[in-house]
Design a protein around this motif. Structure first.
Motif, PDB file in Angstrom:
ATOM      1  N   ARG A   8      17.148 -26.319  44.679  1.00 46.32           N
ATOM      2  CA  ARG A   8      16.622 -26.105  43.344  1.00 46.32           C
ATOM      3  C   ARG A   8      16.174 -27.454  42.784  1.00 46.32           C
ATOM      4  O   ARG A   8      16.756 -28.481  43.090  1.00 46.32           O
ATOM      5  N   PHE A  36      15.739 -30.353  40.010  1.00 46.87           N
ATOM      6  CA  PHE A  36      16.621 -30.872  38.978  1.00 46.87           C
ATOM      7  C   PHE A  36      15.781 -31.551  37.908  1.00 46.87           C
ATOM      8  O   PHE A  36      14.641 -31.958  38.138  1.00 46.87           O
ATOM      9  N   LYS A  37      16.353 -31.674  36.727  1.00 46.43           N
ATOM     10  CA  LYS A  37      15.647 -32.265  35.594  1.00 46.43           C
ATOM     11  C   LYS A  37      15.985 -33.746  35.501  1.00 46.43           C
ATOM     12  O   LYS A  37      17.135 -34.137  35.640  1.00 46.43           O
ATOM     13  N   THR A  38      14.995 -34.564  35.245  1.00 46.89           N
ATOM     14  CA  THR A  38      15.242 -35.991  35.046  1.00 46.89           C
ATOM     15  C   THR A  38      14.845 -36.451  33.653  1.00 46.89           C
ATOM     16  O   THR A  38      15.158 -37.569  33.273  1.00 46.89           O
ATOM     17  N   SER A  42      16.002 -35.592  30.778  1.00 49.59           N
ATOM     18  CA  SER A  42      17.135 -35.758  29.858  1.00 49.59           C
ATOM     19  C   SER A  42      17.970 -36.986  30.188  1.00 49.59           C
ATOM     20  O   SER A  42      18.832 -37.360  29.407  1.00 49.59           O
ATOM     21  N   GLU A  44      28.822 -35.601  32.582  1.00 55.29           N
ATOM     22  CA  GLU A  44      27.708 -35.827  31.656  1.00 55.29           C
ATOM     23  C   GLU A  44      26.370 -35.861  32.398  1.00 55.29           C
ATOM     24  O   GLU A  44      25.376 -35.313  31.927  1.00 55.29           O
ATOM     25  N   GLU A  84      25.384 -32.381  33.410  1.00 58.79           N
ATOM     26  CA  GLU A  84      24.829 -31.635  32.285  1.00 58.79           C
ATOM     27  C   GLU A  84      23.416 -32.093  31.956  1.00 58.79           C
ATOM     28  O   GLU A  84      22.538 -31.275  31.668  1.00 58.79           O
ATOM     29  N   ALA A  85      23.173 -33.394  32.009  1.00 57.79           N
ATOM     30  CA  ALA A  85      21.840 -33.914  31.700  1.00 57.79           C
ATOM     31  C   ALA A  85      20.809 -33.476  32.743  1.00 57.79           C
ATOM     32  O   ALA A  85      19.662 -33.191  32.403  1.00 57.79           O
ATOM     33  N   ALA A  86      21.196 -33.420  34.015  1.00 60.00           N
ATOM     34  CA  ALA A  86      20.279 -33.024  35.076  1.00 60.00           C
ATOM     35  C   ALA A  86      20.257 -31.522  35.300  1.00 60.00           C
ATOM     36  O   ALA A  86      19.479 -31.034  36.124  1.00 60.00           O
ATOM     37  N   ASP A  87      21.123 -30.793  34.594  1.00 57.47           N
ATOM     38  CA  ASP A  87      21.232 -29.337  34.706  1.00 57.47           C
ATOM     39  C   ASP A  87      21.586 -28.903  36.125  1.00 57.47           C
ATOM     40  O   ASP A  87      20.980 -28.013  36.702  1.00 57.47           O
ATOM     41  N   VAL A  88      22.590 -29.584  36.691  1.00 52.00           N
ATOM     42  CA  VAL A  88      23.121 -29.244  38.014  1.00 52.00           C
ATOM     43  C   VAL A  88      24.644 -29.177  37.907  1.00 52.00           C
ATOM     44  O   VAL A  88      25.224 -29.499  36.869  1.00 52.00           O
ATOM     45  N   SER A  89      25.290 -28.817  38.997  1.00 54.32           N
ATOM     46  CA  SER A  89      26.747 -28.749  38.983  1.00 54.32           C
ATOM     47  C   SER A  89      27.353 -30.129  39.226  1.00 54.32           C
ATOM     48  O   SER A  89      26.687 -31.053  39.707  1.00 54.32           O
TER      49      SER A  89
END
Length: 139
Positions: free
Chosen positions: A3, A5-7, A9, A20, A23-28
């Motif tokens: 999947r 991931f977001k960078t 944030s 933290e 949560e910022a990258a929206d992963v586990s």
């Protein structure tokens, strides 16, 4: 399947603990720990594990760059074969979706399933040198 991931944030000038950063990258949390095992730098070996934002961004942008697989003009990515393949018979259909570009459709040269590729309208003359392209649609 992996999947994305977001960078966006992740802030470069901030330090993150593992939860933290997850949560910022929206992963586990397990994913962040796997990134650390794969070579993402930490501040030191102490607990709690702290990662600087700029180090996380460097690692993740390098990881995204390694995942890219550029294809040639006459190649399409076949989802059934999971590889880039040449078009069957060197033929493709072009469907314009806007004034600036459209979708190129062809059959896979190996499994004969339909493959799609979004292209820019300015790349179409170069692609026509390599493939026999028929234009479909009314744009």
């Amino acid at each position: 399947m992996a999947r994305r991931f977001k960078t966006r944030s992740i802030k470069a000038n901030k330090s993150y603990r593992v939860p933290e950063l997850a949560e910022a990258a929206d992963v586990s949390i397990a994913t962040v720990r796997n990134w650390i095992k794969a070579g993402m730098q930490c501040v030191d070996g102490n607990r709690p594990t702290i990662v600087m934002g700029f180090q996380a961004l460097e690692f993740l942008t390098a990881r995204k760059a390694d995942a890219k697989r550029p294809s040639a003009l006459d190649e399409f990515f076949c989802f059934r074969c999971k590889a880039t393949r040449a078009a069957l018979g060197s033929m493709a259909d072009y469907e314009p979706t806007s004034e600036k570009g459209g979708r190129l459709k062809a059959l896979c040269g190996v499994c004969e399933c339909q493959c799609n590729r979004n292209i820019s309208a300015r790349d179409l003359p170069q692609i026509r040198k390599v493939l026999e392209v028929a234009t479909r649609g009314n744009r």
